[in-house]
Enzyme design. Structure first.
Site, PDB file in Angstrom:
ATOM      1  CG  LEU A 265      -3.704   4.046  -7.406  1.00 56.45           C
ATOM      2  CD1 LEU A 265      -3.559   4.727  -6.056  1.00 56.45           C
ATOM      3  CD2 LEU A 265      -5.033   3.306  -7.518  1.00 56.45           C
TER       4      LEU A 265
ATOM      5  CG  HIS B  57       8.177   3.255  -1.754  1.00 60.88           C
ATOM      6  ND1 HIS B  57       7.733   2.313  -2.665  1.00 60.88           N
ATOM      7  CD2 HIS B  57       9.509   3.401  -1.978  1.00 60.88           C
ATOM      8  CE1 HIS B  57       8.762   1.924  -3.409  1.00 60.88           C
ATOM      9  NE2 HIS B  57       9.842   2.561  -3.008  1.00 60.88           N
TER      10      HIS B  57
ATOM     11  CG  ASP C 162       6.573   4.085  -5.217  1.00 61.21           C
ATOM     12  OD1 ASP C 162       5.522   3.946  -4.569  1.00 61.21           O
ATOM     13  OD2 ASP C 162       7.108   3.156  -5.846  1.00 61.21           O
TER      14      ASP C 162
ATOM     15  CD  GLN D  61      12.059   1.000  13.556  1.00 56.09           C
ATOM     16  OE1 GLN D  61      11.632   2.059  14.024  1.00 56.09           O
ATOM     17  NE2 GLN D  61      12.348  -0.038  14.321  1.00 56.09           N
TER      18      GLN D  61
HETATM   19  C1  GRF Z   1       5.194  -2.870   3.170  1.00 56.94           C
HETATM   20  O1  GRF Z   1       6.555  -3.166   3.155  1.00 56.94           O
HETATM   21  C2  GRF Z   1       4.934  -1.539   2.551  1.00 56.94           C
HETATM   22  O2  GRF Z   1       5.972  -0.621   2.756  1.00 56.94           O
HETATM   23  C3  GRF Z   1       4.840  -1.864   1.097  1.00 56.94           C
HETATM   24  O3  GRF Z   1       4.226  -3.115   1.030  1.00 56.94           O
HETATM   25  C4  GRF Z   1       4.419  -3.799   2.251  1.00 56.94           C
HETATM   26  C5  GRF Z   1       3.050  -4.105   2.772  1.00 56.94           C
HETATM   27  O4  GRF Z   1       3.061  -4.946   3.875  1.00 56.94           O
HETATM   28  N1  GRF Z   1       4.150  -0.808   0.393  1.00 56.94           N
HETATM   29  P1  GRF Z   1       1.710  -5.201   4.685  1.00 56.94           P
HETATM   30  O5  GRF Z   1       0.680  -5.690   3.682  1.00 56.94           O
HETATM   31  O6  GRF Z   1       1.298  -3.913   5.325  1.00 56.94           O
HETATM   32  O7  GRF Z   1       2.048  -6.261   5.677  1.00 56.94           O
END
Ligand code: GRF
Length: 210
Positions: free
Chosen positions: A93, A109, A145, A173
């Site tokens: 972004l 993240h 991030d 988690q």
């Molecule tokens: C997750 O692992 C999140 O941490 C990362 O991208 C993945 C997204 O998974 N930013 P979802 O689309 O929520 O299933």
């Protein structure tokens, strides 16, 4: 009632966890919309089935990041968001965009920040010989991030782990942590002081496997 707008790019499992928790726990908030930059994002169908407004702003239709972000902001603002939640939203972004939603945009993240910003976090944690891995919910700033950390989830890296097994352990988690962090925000239970974020109810900001 606070309005939450969730941005996704794909599967949307974190968004799903949030939609379910918002309804089950009766948050003082509603998921006002789910917006994707990819028309094929699987999560859009789930949102639509749950009566949530959906929108697509396809980044491929815009010549540069500024014009994409401008249209994205226009669409998001149509839902009068109190909070913008990035949930697997795979676009970098612009500073203007992050500033517009400063203090009211969260990201998850899949690493224990500040380690491993960027992509392929699980493989990088395995390759580095880490004994723990995890995920971080943070306020979004102009730096990728990066930003005040609201919560972190920690899991062990086990012998024999590969990217798939470790990411599955972390994701479980994420699904516990991210809805909780968003709930704290909409309930006004977060205090940000520079890089530090305090949960005002004294709830643990570290999540570990039960
Ligand atoms: C997750 O692992 C999140 O941490 C990362 O991208 C993945 C997204 O998974 N930013 P979802 O689309 O929520 O299933």
């Amino acid at each position: 009632m606070k309005n939450i707008v969730i941005l996704i790019s794909g599967r949307g499992s974190n968004m799903e966890a949030m939609v379910k928790a918002c309804a089950a726990e009766q948050w003082p908030a509603r998921i006002a919309a789910v917006v994707s930059n990819r028309p094929q994002a699987a999560g859009l169908a789930f949102a639509a089935q749950h009566g949530i407004a959906t929108a697509v702003v396809d980044h491929k239709a815009y010549p540069d990041r500024d014009s994409f972000d401008a249209e994205l902001a226009r669409v998001i603002d149509g839902f009068a968001p109190d909070l913008v939640v990035l949930a697997g939203f795979m676009r970098i972004l612009t500073p203007g965009f992050t500033q517009r939603y400063g203090g009211r945009m969260l990201n998850i993240h899949p690493s224990l920040l500040p380690a491993f910003p960027g992509l392929h976090t699980h493989q990088r944690a395995i390759d580095a010989g880490c004994h723990v891995a995890g995920a971080t919910v943070h306020f979004v700033t102009a730096e990728l991030d990066h930003g005040p950390m609201v919560a972190q989830a920690v899991v062990p890296v086990l012998p024999g782990d590969d990217e798939a097994s470790l990411s599955a352990r972390v994701l479980a988690q994420e699904h516990r942590m991210y809805p909780r962090a968003v709930r704290w925000f909409v309930e006004g239970r977060l205090r940000v002081d520079g890089a530090r974020v305090q949960q005002l109810g004294g709830e643990a900001q570290v999540f570990t496997a039960p």
